[in-house]
Design a protein around this motif. Structure first.
Motif, PDB file in Angstrom:
ATOM      1  N   THR A   6       0.845  -1.192   0.000  1.00 17.95           N
ATOM      2  CA  THR A   6       0.000   0.000   0.000  1.00 17.95           C
ATOM      3  C   THR A   6       0.880   1.242   0.000  1.00 17.95           C
ATOM      4  O   THR A   6       1.978   1.250   0.557  1.00 17.95           O
ATOM      5  N   GLU A  30      -4.063 -10.465  -5.424  1.00 17.40           N
ATOM      6  CA  GLU A  30      -4.873  -9.540  -6.219  1.00 17.40           C
ATOM      7  C   GLU A  30      -6.217  -9.266  -5.547  1.00 17.40           C
ATOM      8  O   GLU A  30      -6.726  -8.148  -5.576  1.00 17.40           O
ATOM      9  N   ASN A  31      -6.792 -10.301  -4.927  1.00 17.08           N
ATOM     10  CA  ASN A  31      -8.054 -10.139  -4.220  1.00 17.08           C
ATOM     11  C   ASN A  31      -7.894  -9.158  -3.053  1.00 17.08           C
ATOM     12  O   ASN A  31      -8.723  -8.254  -2.860  1.00 17.08           O
ATOM     13  N   TRP A  32      -6.822  -9.312  -2.263  1.00 21.13           N
ATOM     14  CA  TRP A  32      -6.571  -8.388  -1.150  1.00 21.13           C
ATOM     15  C   TRP A  32      -6.320  -6.973  -1.661  1.00 21.13           C
ATOM     16  O   TRP A  32      -6.792  -5.997  -1.072  1.00 21.13           O
ATOM     17  N   GLU A  34      -7.505  -5.622  -4.335  1.00 20.65           N
ATOM     18  CA  GLU A  34      -8.799  -5.083  -4.769  1.00 20.65           C
ATOM     19  C   GLU A  34      -9.633  -4.629  -3.575  1.00 20.65           C
ATOM     20  O   GLU A  34     -10.277  -3.575  -3.616  1.00 20.65           O
ATOM     21  N   ILE A  35      -9.624  -5.407  -2.500  1.00 17.33           N
ATOM     22  CA  ILE A  35     -10.339  -5.012  -1.283  1.00 17.33           C
ATOM     23  C   ILE A  35      -9.790  -3.685  -0.755  1.00 17.33           C
ATOM     24  O   ILE A  35     -10.553  -2.784  -0.397  1.00 17.33           O
ATOM     25  N   LEU A  36      -8.467  -3.556  -0.713  1.00 14.47           N
ATOM     26  CA  LEU A  36      -7.854  -2.313  -0.232  1.00 14.47           C
ATOM     27  C   LEU A  36      -8.160  -1.144  -1.162  1.00 14.47           C
ATOM     28  O   LEU A  36      -8.409  -0.028  -0.701  1.00 14.47           O
ATOM     29  N   ARG A  37      -8.165  -1.383  -2.465  1.00 18.79           N
ATOM     30  CA  ARG A  37      -8.516  -0.322  -3.414  1.00 18.79           C
ATOM     31  C   ARG A  37      -9.957   0.131  -3.220  1.00 18.79           C
ATOM     32  O   ARG A  37     -10.255   1.328  -3.314  1.00 18.79           O
ATOM     33  N   ASP A  38     -10.840  -0.818  -2.928  1.00 14.40           N
ATOM     34  CA  ASP A  38     -12.240  -0.463  -2.651  1.00 14.40           C
ATOM     35  C   ASP A  38     -12.361   0.422  -1.411  1.00 14.40           C
ATOM     36  O   ASP A  38     -13.300   1.198  -1.290  1.00 14.40           O
ATOM     37  N   LEU A  39     -11.388   0.299  -0.501  1.00 16.11           N
ATOM     38  CA  LEU A  39     -11.349   1.134   0.705  1.00 16.11           C
ATOM     39  C   LEU A  39     -10.548   2.417   0.479  1.00 16.11           C
ATOM     40  O   LEU A  39     -10.173   3.095   1.422  1.00 16.11           O
ATOM     41  N   ARG A  40     -10.262   2.710  -0.796  1.00 10.63           N
ATOM     42  CA  ARG A  40      -9.584   3.931  -1.238  1.00 10.63           C
ATOM     43  C   ARG A  40      -8.081   3.989  -0.921  1.00 10.63           C
ATOM     44  O   ARG A  40      -7.498   5.054  -0.821  1.00 10.63           O
ATOM     45  N   TYR A  41      -7.464   2.815  -0.760  1.00 13.62           N
ATOM     46  CA  TYR A  41      -6.006   2.758  -0.642  1.00 13.62           C
ATOM     47  C   TYR A  41      -5.415   2.630  -2.036  1.00 13.62           C
ATOM     48  O   TYR A  41      -6.025   2.040  -2.929  1.00 13.62           O
TER      49      TYR A  41
END
Length: 69
Positions: A6, A30-32, A34-41
Motif C-alpha cells: 500500500t 490480487e483479491n486483497w 482489490e479489497i484495499l482499493r475499494d477502501l480507497r487505498y
C-alpha cells in the motif's frame, strides 16, 4: 510469492509504503489488493524475485553466520 503493497501519505505528506505478508497465490494477493482499493487505498501486487530456499549458497551463508556467533 506475492504481496500487497500500500502507498499512503502521513500527516506531513511523506510517502509511506507498507508491504503485507508474502502469499503463495497471485489470485489471493490480487483479491486483497482489490479489497484495499475499494477502501480507497493505493495498492499494488509485488512479486518476489529469486528463490525462497535452495542450494548450497544458503547453507554456506548459514554456516558463515553460525561461525560468527
Amino acid at each position: 510469492m506475492y504481496r500487497v503493497v500500500t502507498d499512503t501519505r502521513d500527516h506531513r505528506g511523506h510517502r509511506i509504503l507498507e508491504a503485507g505478508p508474502w502469499l503463495v497465490s497471485r489470485d489471493v494477493a490480487e483479491n486483497w489488493a482489490e479489497i484495499l482499493r475499494d477502501l480507497r487505498y493505493k495498492a499494488h501486487v509485488e512479486r518476489m524475485q529469486g528463490e525462497l530456499s535452495g542450494g548450497g549458497a544458503d547453507a554456506d551463508f548459514a554456516n558463515a553466520l553460525a561461525g560468527m556467533a
